[in-house]
Design a protein around this motif. Structure first.
Motif, PDB file in Angstrom:
ATOM      1  N   THR A 544       0.821  -1.229   0.000  1.00 18.05           N
ATOM      2  CA  THR A 544       0.000   0.000   0.000  1.00 18.05           C
ATOM      3  C   THR A 544       0.845   1.264   0.000  1.00 18.05           C
ATOM      4  O   THR A 544       0.304   2.360  -0.120  1.00 18.05           O
ATOM      5  CB  THR A 544      -0.941   0.023   1.224  1.00 18.05           C
ATOM      6  N   THR A 545       2.149   1.125   0.171  1.00 18.24           N
ATOM      7  CA  THR A 545       3.058   2.266   0.082  1.00 18.24           C
ATOM      8  C   THR A 545       4.232   1.891  -0.806  1.00 18.24           C
ATOM      9  O   THR A 545       4.474   0.717  -1.082  1.00 18.24           O
ATOM     10  CB  THR A 545       3.599   2.685   1.466  1.00 18.24           C
ATOM     11  N   PHE A 546       4.945   2.908  -1.255  1.00 19.87           N
ATOM     12  CA  PHE A 546       6.112   2.677  -2.105  1.00 19.87           C
ATOM     13  C   PHE A 546       7.246   3.578  -1.651  1.00 19.87           C
ATOM     14  O   PHE A 546       7.070   4.793  -1.532  1.00 19.87           O
ATOM     15  CB  PHE A 546       5.793   2.968  -3.570  1.00 19.87           C
ATOM     16  N   THR A 547       8.398   2.990  -1.363  1.00 19.43           N
ATOM     17  CA  THR A 547       9.590   3.751  -0.998  1.00 19.43           C
ATOM     18  C   THR A 547      10.490   3.878  -2.213  1.00 19.43           C
ATOM     19  O   THR A 547      10.976   2.883  -2.749  1.00 19.43           O
ATOM     20  CB  THR A 547      10.359   3.065   0.148  1.00 19.43           C
ATOM     21  N   ASP A 548      10.670   5.105  -2.656  1.00 21.20           N
ATOM     22  CA  ASP A 548      11.456   5.377  -3.858  1.00 21.20           C
ATOM     23  C   ASP A 548      12.912   5.008  -3.635  1.00 21.20           C
ATOM     24  O   ASP A 548      13.517   5.377  -2.633  1.00 21.20           O
ATOM     25  CB  ASP A 548      11.344   6.868  -4.217  1.00 21.20           C
ATOM     26  N   GLN A 549      13.477   4.254  -4.571  1.00 24.76           N
ATOM     27  CA  GLN A 549      14.894   3.901  -4.520  1.00 24.76           C
ATOM     28  C   GLN A 549      15.742   4.810  -5.398  1.00 24.76           C
ATOM     29  O   GLN A 549      16.930   4.576  -5.578  1.00 24.76           O
ATOM     30  CB  GLN A 549      15.083   2.449  -4.963  1.00 24.76           C
ATOM     31  N   GLY A 550      15.107   5.837  -5.952  1.00 24.11           N
ATOM     32  CA  GLY A 550      15.851   6.787  -6.777  1.00 24.11           C
ATOM     33  C   GLY A 550      16.012   6.378  -8.216  1.00 24.11           C
ATOM     34  O   GLY A 550      16.760   7.001  -8.959  1.00 24.11           O
ATOM     35  N   THR A 551      15.287   5.321  -8.639  1.00 21.23           N
ATOM     36  CA  THR A 551      15.448   4.850 -10.018  1.00 21.23           C
ATOM     37  C   THR A 551      14.261   5.202 -10.896  1.00 21.23           C
ATOM     38  O   THR A 551      14.238   4.861 -12.069  1.00 21.23           O
ATOM     39  CB  THR A 551      15.618   3.320 -10.039  1.00 21.23           C
TER      40      THR A 551
END
Length: 829
Positions: A544-551
């Motif tokens: 339900t959430t997304f943590t951006d890895q910078g890609t």
């Protein structure tokens, strides 16, 4: 005059000598320990760095600089999901190894008004847990640039001050002596819009109109409305960059004399009336309040943009910065944090390299200048994490870097082995191994689809294991998603292509039914996942959430930012349902990020009959020309046709190219195979295979390592790799190099399976082929396995071998479910 015996005189001399040594020696050394610079000491100043944590590490930076930075910066979302917490644990572990302080930049992922005492307390508890055993100071820069409109929390002064108060109180109650940093932007032209008496977001005019002239304009202070108060602010911060590009064309320019110092002492207010600014940041918020100042800085340089040379631009800037902070009049500058990252700026996909240590030609003069500034480098605290009962230190992800002749020998060996395989496939005995299938299904395509779906599952589950050594851009600069999309087009072209000319109605009916089935399946998964998230004993944050890895499309600057993918969904439980929520649900604007590509398939299936008709009537050149044109337009202008969530990760105008080319290849599959089978074109096939292997070697040259078993070939400078990767191999908008790599790896793998089918089929076909024949089923079911795995606490510790065992079990379960046709009547396949 008294006299002393000889022995007494010797003892007296020894005592005097010892006292003299103790007097001359620094106190810390006299007692056998090294005294570290203190944050509380007003004479101590720190040098810090912001890193690309997805590609860089504190240890690598220390090696380039010759010493660790005194503090390292990291973005953190609020609230923090499970992935973000693991990300933070690794961050604290890295900088603890270097004996450095922490600088957390908190980026709220929810509205400021929603940050209440409970939210702040939960956030503080999460930070405290992640920082368990950390010996250094934790600087917390909450919602920086809050006076700017380009951040989601910007220009809401009352809500910002209230949120800052709550977060500061919660952190002080949880962390030992956190340092709260208030950090607005010093950009000119505040409030960055035309004068108005009705500020956006419903913000009261009185909270922004500091001049009292009845409008919000450049006469108003850029800082005063947002200052939380001396009681909650420990340090103040400011971002001062050399960047003259504005909205114009990128150009590398030399800083003008005094540029940094002028920005440090800039004033706001009074601009529209022609008067000088009255709200001087340095004098008002640093000196008058006796607050230490933290400055974030860097110099704009874009490779290939023309203008001044990189060393000239950056060296001129760092000389200014270090000379300025060494001046007595700037004695309150207690920390300078250098932006040591790369980025890509929209529009135009302009690559930016802010780094000052990427190459020795930069790092050496940078360190020389830094040593004259009076800024302390690391270590500034004891190294390593303290032992905390019940807390396991994160396992390092550092792998092996192969350098020099060994790296080139390794790369050469791979290319020679690939060439040998190609030559071996032409031998007479190889015919005994080749593919001989004649049925409607092509088992080679099924095996490739099985490989692609395994890569997708491994990358989406996301726990670190041995499997990542193969799934994360090891076969080339491609991921499972690109192969999945292209092979889906191939299958559709193979299945419906032969029927389109005589059974158009049936083809349209079949593809339309398939599209609707996928659409309703997507809606069902979205709603089921939301229902699971409501259960108190299930943590569904992994989907339900997304943590951006910078890609992604937001670039590396967004690394660590967490997004709520179900924002506003609680409105389904209200009556009446908030306006706009049902349309957002029907347009698939919410849902698990691991599943959002389903929306792309729905659209592509609906338009596929048009493409097949054009192919059947000989307009192949027109189909491919239009597809390439749309791809080019989407890559350059980056506009989205639909508001659906999949457009964030798989822009329709861009990703359609893989599907259309795949459909064309499936339509002309037999002709393409016969064309390559011609002995005169065998050399061309060998070139494709060789280039695919070269792309894989290039991918192995990247600085990113998944775990301690990974390796990197140091074939090219890191800055060169980053530039080439960002320019030609970007993932979200499919750089041309990545597209070419997808085509090459598909051709190479298909040729490999064709030549060595029988041994490969016996070895791995039994596993991959069934999964490849039920990819949609596997794709749907893997979402729920992600939720299950995320709720197993033992898997959060990063144990490589335990996680590998879990992957083996997961893939085995999915295989058994496919073979036994578990829930096949309910779940599409």
């Amino acid at each position: 005059m008294p006299t002393f015996p000889l022995a007494a005189r010797q003892r007296a001399l020894a005592v005097l000598a010892m006292l003299l040594v103790m007097f001359l020696m620094p106190t810390g050394q006299a007692w056998g320990s090294v005294q570290q610079p203190s944050v509380e000491d007003p004479g101590t100043r720190f040098f810090g760095a912001l890193l690309d944590w997805d590609k860089d590490s504190a240890a690598d930076y220390a090696q380039r600089l010759g010493a660790p930075a005194a503090l390292y910066g990291q973005n953190v979302s609020m609230p923090v999901d499970e992935g973000g917490r693991e990300y933070l644990k690794g961050y604290f572990s890295q900088i603890a190894d270097q004996g450095s302080h922490a600088l957390l930049t908190v980026r709220p992922a929810i509205d400021l008004k929603d940050i209440n005492d409970d939210v702040a307390a939960t956030f503080a508890s999460q930070i405290t847990t992640a920082a368990a055993g950390f010996r250094g100071k934790v600087f917390v820069r909450f919602a920086p640039e809050m006076n700017a409109p380009w951040v989601s929390w910007g220009q809401e002064p009352e809500a910002y001050r209230a949120a800052f108060d709550k977060v500061a109180a919660a952190l002080r109650a949880s962390l030992p002596d956190p340092v709260m940093v208030w950090s607005p932007t010093a950009e000119k032209d505040y409030p960055f819009q035309v004068a108005t008496s009705t500020p956006p977001k419903g913000v009261p005019l009185g909270s922004l109109d500091t001049s009292g002239n009845g409008v919000w304009d450049q006469d108003d202070s850029a800082f005063e409305p947002y200052y939380p108060g001396d009681d909650v602010v420990d340090w103040v911060g400011l971002s001062v960059y050399h960047d003259t590009t504005g909205a114009g064309v990128a150009s590398n320019t030399l800083p003008v004399a005094g540029e940094f110092n002028d920005a440090l002492h800039a004033s706001s207010g009074g601009s529209s009336s022609g008067e000088g600014g009255t709200d001087n940041f340095y004098s008002t918020y640093v000196q008058a309040r006796t607050k230490p100042l933290l400055v974030e800085t860097g110099a704009f340089y874009s490779p290939g943009a023309g203008g001044a040379a990189e060393l000239d631009v950056k060296e001129t800037w760092w000389h200014q910065v270090f000379a300025s902070v060494a001046e007595p009049g700037n004695g309150s500058v207690r920390a300078v944090v250098w932006n040591e990252t790369t980025d890509v700026r929209e529009p135009g996909r302009v690559p930016i390299d802010w780094r000052a240590t990427a190459e020795p030609s930069l790092a050496d003069p940078f360190r020389t200048s830094l040593d004259t500034s009076g800024l302390s480098i690391g270590p500034v605290t004891e190294r390593d994490l303290e032992d905390v009962p019940g807390v396991e230190a994160p396992q390092p992800k550092t792998g092996t870097v192969i350098q020099g002749w060994a790296a080139w020998a390794s790369a050469g060996s791979v290319l020679v082995a690939v060439a040998a395989l190609w030559l071996l496939s032409s031998r007479a005995f190889a015919n005994k191994w080749s593919y001989t299938g004649t049925g409607k299904r092509d088992a080679r395509i099924d095996m490739l689809r099985g490989l692609a779906i395994v890569f997708v599952v491994v990358n989406h589950v996301g726990i670190n294991s041995v499997f990542q050594l193969l799934s994360q851009e090891t076969l080339g600069v491609v991921s499972g998603a690109e192969l999945f999309v292209m092979l889906s087009g191939v299958v559709l072209g193979m299945v419906y292509g032969p029927r389109i000319a005589t059974e158009l109605g049936d083809v349209v009916d079949g593809t339309t039914k398939r599209a609707w089935k996928l659409y309703f399946t997507a809606l069902a998964v979205v709603l089921i996942v939301y229902g699971l998230s409501l259960l108190p004993f299930i943590n569904a944050a992994a989907v339900t959430t997304f943590t951006d890895q910078g890609t992604g499309g937001a670039g590396r600057a967004a690394a660590g930012t967490t997004y709520d993918l179900y924002a506003g969904m609680e409105g389904l439980l209200q009556f009446p349902v908030p306006q706009g929520l049902i349309p957002a649900l029907l347009l698939l604007q919410v849902g698990p990020w691991q599943f959002n590509i389903m929306g792309l398939y729905v659209v592509l299936l609906l338009i596929s009959p048009l493409i097949l008709v054009a192919l059947s009537r000989g307009f192949t050149w027109l189909v491919l020309t239009l597809s390439v044109g749309l791809y080019t337009a989407g890559s350059i202008f980056r506009f989205r046709l639909l508001p659906s969530q999949f457009e964030d990760s798989f822009p329709l105008l861009v990703w359609q190219l893989l599907f259309v080319v795949g459909m064309t290849a499936g339509f002309y599959r037999h002709q393409i195979i016969q064309w390559f089978a011609d002995p005169r074109r065998r050399l061309l096939l060998g070139v494709c295979i060789f280039l695919a292997a070269a792309c894989a070697v290039f991918s192995w040259s990247g600085p990113y390592m998944t775990n301690q078993l990974d390796f990197r070939l140091a074939l090219i400078p890191e800055t060169t790799f980053r530039y080439v990767y960002d320019t030609f191999f970007s993932r979200t908008y499919l750089g041309p190099g990545r597209v070419l790599n997808v085509f090459l790896i598909t051709i190479a793998l298909y040729a490999l399976l064709s030549a060595f089918w029988k041994p490969l089929s016996r070895a791995v076909g039994w596993f991959f082929i069934p999964l490849g024949q039920a990819t949609l089923y596997v794709f749907i079911m893997h979402v729920f396995f992600i939720v299950a795995i995320a709720n197993v606490p033992a898997l959060r510790d990063g144990n490589l071998w335990l996680n590998t065992a879990v992957y083996i079990a997961l893939l085995a379960i999915l295989w058994v479910m496919v073979k036994t046709k578990f829930l096949f009547r309910l779940v599409p396949r």
